[in-house]
Design a protein around this motif. Structure first.
Motif, PDB file in Angstrom:
ATOM      1  N   LEU A   1      -4.493   7.707  14.729  1.00  0.00           N
ATOM      2  CA  LEU A   1      -5.731   7.296  14.061  1.00  0.00           C
ATOM      3  C   LEU A   1      -5.584   5.915  13.419  1.00  0.00           C
ATOM      4  O   LEU A   1      -6.508   5.102  13.466  1.00  0.00           O
ATOM      5  N   LEU A   2      -4.420   5.635  12.845  1.00  0.00           N
ATOM      6  CA  LEU A   2      -4.175   4.314  12.258  1.00  0.00           C
ATOM      7  C   LEU A   2      -4.233   3.232  13.345  1.00  0.00           C
ATOM      8  O   LEU A   2      -4.818   2.174  13.147  1.00  0.00           O
ATOM      9  N   VAL A   3      -3.628   3.507  14.492  1.00  0.00           N
ATOM     10  CA  VAL A   3      -3.654   2.551  15.602  1.00  0.00           C
ATOM     11  C   VAL A   3      -5.101   2.300  16.038  1.00  0.00           C
ATOM     12  O   VAL A   3      -5.483   1.160  16.312  1.00  0.00           O
ATOM     13  N   GLN A   4      -5.922   3.354  16.050  1.00  0.00           N
ATOM     14  CA  GLN A   4      -7.339   3.189  16.394  1.00  0.00           C
ATOM     15  C   GLN A   4      -8.046   2.293  15.378  1.00  0.00           C
ATOM     16  O   GLN A   4      -8.824   1.420  15.750  1.00  0.00           O
ATOM     17  N   VAL A   5      -7.780   2.514  14.095  1.00  0.00           N
ATOM     18  CA  VAL A   5      -8.394   1.688  13.051  1.00  0.00           C
ATOM     19  C   VAL A   5      -7.958   0.234  13.227  1.00  0.00           C
ATOM     20  O   VAL A   5      -8.791  -0.676  13.252  1.00  0.00           O
ATOM     21  N   ALA A   6      -6.662  -0.006  13.366  1.00  0.00           N
ATOM     22  CA  ALA A   6      -6.142  -1.371  13.493  1.00  0.00           C
ATOM     23  C   ALA A   6      -6.667  -2.057  14.754  1.00  0.00           C
ATOM     24  O   ALA A   6      -6.956  -3.258  14.741  1.00  0.00           O
ATOM     25  N   SER A   7      -6.810  -1.297  15.826  1.00  0.00           N
ATOM     26  CA  SER A   7      -7.230  -1.869  17.111  1.00  0.00           C
ATOM     27  C   SER A   7      -8.703  -2.273  17.143  1.00  0.00           C
ATOM     28  O   SER A   7      -9.122  -2.964  18.071  1.00  0.00           O
ATOM     29  N   GLN A   8      -9.474  -1.859  16.162  1.00  0.00           N
ATOM     30  CA  GLN A   8     -10.887  -2.240  16.090  1.00  0.00           C
ATOM     31  C   GLN A   8     -11.045  -3.718  15.743  1.00  0.00           C
ATOM     32  O   GLN A   8     -12.127  -4.271  15.904  1.00  0.00           O
ATOM     33  N   TYR A   9      -9.972  -4.333  15.270  1.00  0.00           N
ATOM     34  CA  TYR A   9     -10.063  -5.693  14.757  1.00  0.00           C
ATOM     35  C   TYR A   9      -9.342  -6.688  15.655  1.00  0.00           C
ATOM     36  O   TYR A   9      -8.336  -6.366  16.278  1.00  0.00           O
ATOM     37  N   GLU A  10      -9.868  -7.888  15.669  1.00  0.00           N
ATOM     38  CA  GLU A  10      -9.286  -8.989  16.433  1.00  0.00           C
ATOM     39  C   GLU A  10      -7.963  -9.436  15.810  1.00  0.00           C
ATOM     40  O   GLU A  10      -7.054  -9.854  16.506  1.00  0.00           O
TER      41      GLU A  10
ATOM     42  N   ALA B   1       2.510  11.926  14.101  1.00  0.00           N
ATOM     43  CA  ALA B   1       1.882  11.545  15.369  1.00  0.00           C
ATOM     44  C   ALA B   1       0.363  11.369  15.285  1.00  0.00           C
ATOM     45  O   ALA B   1      -0.173  10.328  15.651  1.00  0.00           O
ATOM     46  N   ARG B   2      -0.357  12.384  14.804  1.00  0.00           N
ATOM     47  CA  ARG B   2      -1.825  12.290  14.774  1.00  0.00           C
ATOM     48  C   ARG B   2      -2.316  11.203  13.806  1.00  0.00           C
ATOM     49  O   ARG B   2      -3.145  10.377  14.188  1.00  0.00           O
ATOM     50  N   PRO B   3      -1.812  11.169  12.563  1.00  0.00           N
ATOM     51  CA  PRO B   3      -2.244  10.092  11.661  1.00  0.00           C
ATOM     52  C   PRO B   3      -1.886   8.701  12.188  1.00  0.00           C
ATOM     53  O   PRO B   3      -2.633   7.746  11.973  1.00  0.00           O
ATOM     54  N   ILE B   4      -0.773   8.577  12.899  1.00  0.00           N
ATOM     55  CA  ILE B   4      -0.416   7.277  13.476  1.00  0.00           C
ATOM     56  C   ILE B   4      -1.419   6.896  14.549  1.00  0.00           C
ATOM     57  O   ILE B   4      -1.874   5.759  14.611  1.00  0.00           O
TER      58      ILE B   4
ATOM     59  N   ILE C   1       0.857  -1.182   0.000  1.00  0.00           N
ATOM     60  CA  ILE C   1       0.000   0.000   0.000  1.00  0.00           C
ATOM     61  C   ILE C   1       0.896   1.236   0.000  1.00  0.00           C
ATOM     62  O   ILE C   1       1.860   1.320   0.773  1.00  0.00           O
ATOM     63  N   GLU C   2       0.561   2.193  -0.849  1.00  0.00           N
ATOM     64  CA  GLU C   2       1.281   3.472  -0.854  1.00  0.00           C
ATOM     65  C   GLU C   2       0.565   4.435   0.089  1.00  0.00           C
ATOM     66  O   GLU C   2      -0.652   4.597   0.014  1.00  0.00           O
ATOM     67  N   ILE C   3       1.321   5.072   0.963  1.00  0.00           N
ATOM     68  CA  ILE C   3       0.744   6.042   1.893  1.00  0.00           C
ATOM     69  C   ILE C   3       0.419   7.308   1.110  1.00  0.00           C
ATOM     70  O   ILE C   3       1.313   7.936   0.529  1.00  0.00           O
ATOM     71  N   LYS C   4      -0.856   7.681   1.089  1.00  0.00           N
ATOM     72  CA  LYS C   4      -1.283   8.850   0.325  1.00  0.00           C
ATOM     73  C   LYS C   4      -1.751   9.995   1.215  1.00  0.00           C
ATOM     74  O   LYS C   4      -2.251  10.994   0.713  1.00  0.00           O
ATOM     75  N   LEU C   5      -1.576   9.859   2.526  1.00  0.00           N
ATOM     76  CA  LEU C   5      -1.917  10.958   3.429  1.00  0.00           C
ATOM     77  C   LEU C   5      -0.912  12.081   3.191  1.00  0.00           C
ATOM     78  O   LEU C   5       0.299  11.829   3.168  1.00  0.00           O
TER      79      LEU C   5
ATOM     80  N   GLU D   1      -6.335   0.092   4.455  1.00  0.00           N
ATOM     81  CA  GLU D   1      -5.968   0.637   3.138  1.00  0.00           C
ATOM     82  C   GLU D   1      -6.743   1.917   2.848  1.00  0.00           C
ATOM     83  O   GLU D   1      -6.171   2.898   2.376  1.00  0.00           O
ATOM     84  N   LYS D   2      -8.035   1.937   3.127  1.00  0.00           N
ATOM     85  CA  LYS D   2      -8.839   3.154   2.913  1.00  0.00           C
ATOM     86  C   LYS D   2      -8.262   4.313   3.703  1.00  0.00           C
ATOM     87  O   LYS D   2      -8.133   5.431   3.204  1.00  0.00           O
ATOM     88  N   TYR D   3      -7.882   4.066   4.954  1.00  0.00           N
ATOM     89  CA  TYR D   3      -7.326   5.136   5.785  1.00  0.00           C
ATOM     90  C   TYR D   3      -5.996   5.641   5.210  1.00  0.00           C
ATOM     91  O   TYR D   3      -5.810   6.853   5.054  1.00  0.00           O
TER      92      TYR D   3
END
Length: 84
Positions: free
Chosen positions: A21-30, A16-19, A6-10, A78-80
């Motif tokens: 948010l990424l950790v929050q997205v990843a942590s939603q999943y088992e 710090a802030r985008p990381i 995946i290419e980072i397009k942010l 990937e969407k994030y």
């Protein structure tokens, strides 16, 4: 287990802030979620681990997800990272 490049397009890359948010997205999943860049592989649910990668916009990474909800997790990560 599934992996995808995946290419980072942010615009600001993963600072710090985008990381956080990424950790929050990843942590939603088992599933376990790992991000690999060059020779480093870190847990995407770890803020400190992700900060150690210093990923700018445009960098290509490999995201590896393993678990019951791996497809949904990879799709949303990937969407994030693509700014969707």
């Amino acid at each position: 287990m599934i992996s995808k490049r995946i290419e980072i397009k942010l615009p600001e890359g993963l600072e710090a802030r985008p990381i956080a948010l990424l950790v929050q997205v990843a942590s939603q999943y088992e599933s376990s979620v790992y991000v690999e860049s060059e020779d480093k592989k870190v847990n995407a649910k770890s803020i400190m681990g992700m900060m150690s990668l210093a990923l700018p916009s445009g960098r290509e990474i490999v995201v590896t997800v393993n678990g019951a909800d791996e497809e949904k997790a990879l799709e949303n990560i990937e969407k994030y990272l693509c700014g969707e």
